[in-house]
Design a protein around this motif. Structure first.
Motif, mmCIF file in Angstrom:
data_model
loop_
_atom_site.group_PDB
_atom_site.id
_atom_site.type_symbol
_atom_site.label_atom_id
_atom_site.label_comp_id
_atom_site.label_asym_id
_atom_site.label_seq_id
_atom_site.Cartn_x
_atom_site.Cartn_y
_atom_site.Cartn_z
ATOM 1 N N LEU A 50 0.804 -1.214 0.000
ATOM 2 C CA LEU A 50 0.000 0.000 0.000
ATOM 3 C C LEU A 50 0.845 1.276 0.000
ATOM 4 O O LEU A 50 0.317 2.350 -0.271
ATOM 5 C CB LEU A 50 -0.939 0.010 1.212
ATOM 6 N N GLY A 51 2.120 1.160 0.329
ATOM 7 C CA GLY A 51 3.007 2.318 0.296
ATOM 8 C C GLY A 51 2.571 3.415 1.249
ATOM 9 O O GLY A 51 2.226 3.175 2.408
ATOM 10 N N ALA A 52 2.540 4.656 0.744
ATOM 11 C CA ALA A 52 2.216 5.815 1.580
ATOM 12 C C ALA A 52 0.771 5.811 2.060
ATOM 13 O O ALA A 52 0.416 6.610 2.930
ATOM 14 C CB ALA A 52 2.505 7.095 0.812
ATOM 15 N N LEU A 57 -4.267 4.989 6.424
ATOM 16 C CA LEU A 57 -4.975 3.798 6.891
ATOM 17 C C LEU A 57 -4.880 3.625 8.403
ATOM 18 O O LEU A 57 -5.883 3.285 9.054
ATOM 19 C CB LEU A 57 -4.415 2.565 6.188
ATOM 20 N N GLN A 58 -3.723 3.870 8.979
ATOM 21 C CA GLN A 58 -3.552 3.663 10.418
ATOM 22 C C GLN A 58 -4.458 4.575 11.257
ATOM 23 O O GLN A 58 -5.216 4.079 12.104
ATOM 24 C CB GLN A 58 -2.078 3.837 10.789
ATOM 25 N N GLY A 138 1.339 15.190 6.538
ATOM 26 C CA GLY A 138 0.789 15.939 5.407
ATOM 27 C C GLY A 138 -0.206 15.127 4.605
ATOM 28 O O GLY A 138 -1.264 15.632 4.193
ATOM 29 N N ILE A 139 0.092 13.835 4.395
ATOM 30 C CA ILE A 139 -0.812 12.975 3.638
ATOM 31 C C ILE A 139 -2.120 12.770 4.403
ATOM 32 O O ILE A 139 -3.214 12.886 3.840
ATOM 33 C CB ILE A 139 -0.137 11.618 3.352
ATOM 34 N N ALA A 140 -2.005 12.488 5.694
ATOM 35 C CA ALA A 140 -3.201 12.258 6.512
ATOM 36 C C ALA A 140 -4.016 13.537 6.676
ATOM 37 O O ALA A 140 -5.244 13.488 6.805
ATOM 38 C CB ALA A 140 -2.792 11.713 7.881
#
Length: 279
Positions: A50-52, A57-58, A138-140
């Protein structure tokens, strides 16, 4: 008579006693900080399916569990906001802090091969470990904005202060991480106690519940936990959550974080001379 050629000699000596912090080397080795941070990012998602996406997800799965058990079953107050957004807005800075704390605390032992072979400021290891988590944040964070739009919620002007709240979380993680990373070299029990410490810290921070459920006379004492100011500050900036004495809570949390950082720096420098022999 010909003059003898002068050769510059640099002598590296271990620090003694309560040495001065001497943080100038961090600037001289700034490229090493960058490469170690980039290395941590590449290693984290190397050979993952799933990578980044794990960065989303977490906290998302944790939010789902909290929503089912605390939002639906226990009916924990979410100050009138949808509980998924209410909890995720707190899990976002908490995820950054907990990951930075765990990585920084294990950074010296995990990089023992570097410490015993070459010289560089040892402070770079916990510092780069803390910085690497900002990318996941930043992604989350983008996912959180999408959730808010789905529920018809939009950030307040306080979002402009998010960089300062983010810095407060990083300062807290680095300050505590410096203490624990140095102790972990001497006592490996720290590595075993760290998951329990992180879990306990989460429950004494207003993540599952609102700080408004804490009796008012205890809120300033509660603010001695720096993550109290960070979490409630995030909810205020993003959702407009209202809390009495929020400015004072943030001031107390910030002061505690600064004390942790300064004391951690001095303790780390004091113990630095033992790392190569004990790691």
């Amino acid at each position: 008579m010909a003059l003898r050629e002068q050769t510059a000699v640099t002598i590296i000596r271990p620090s003694r006693g309560w040495a001065a912090l001497d943080l100038r080397d961090l600037w001289l080795y700034r490229e090493l900080i960058y490469f170690l941070t980039w290395r941590d990012l590449k290693v984290r998602y190397k050979q993952t399916l799933l990578g980044a996406a794990w960065a989303i997800l977490q906290p998302f799965l944790t939010m789902v569990v909290f929503t089912i058990f605390f939002g639906n079953f226990a009916k924990v107050s979410s100050e009138g906001f949808p509980y998924p957004v209410f909890s995720y807005a707190a899990l976002l800075p908490w995820g950054l802090f907990s990951k930075a704390l765990n990585d920084a605390s294990r950074s010296l032992v995990g990089n023992s091969h570097m410490i015993t072979k070459i010289y560089f400021p040892r402070l770079i290891l916990p510092l780069s470990s803390v910085l690497s988590g900002v990318v996941d944040f930043g992604i989350a964070f983008l996912f959180l904005l999408g959730m808010m739009a789905f529920y018809g919620l939009y950030p307040t002007w306080g979002i402009l202060l998010l960089p300062l709240l983010l810095l407060l979380a990083l300062v807290t993680a680095l300050g505590v991480g410096l203490w624990l990373s140095a102790l972990n070299v001497l006592y490996r029990d720290v590595g075993y106690a760290l998951p329990f410490l992180t879990q306990l810290w989460m429950f004494v921070s207003p993540i599952i519940y609102s700080i408004n459920t804490v009796p008012e006379r205890w809120r300033l004492v509660y603010a001695l936990n720096p993550m109290t100011g960070v979490v409630q500050g995030f909810r205020w900036a993003l959702l407009g959550s209202q809390t009495d004495q929020l400015g004072l809570i943030l001031a107390i949390s910030s002061a505690t974080a600064i004390v942790m950082l300064i004391s951690g720096l001095f303790y780390f420098r004091r113990m630095e001379r033992l790392f190569a022999d004990r790691v």
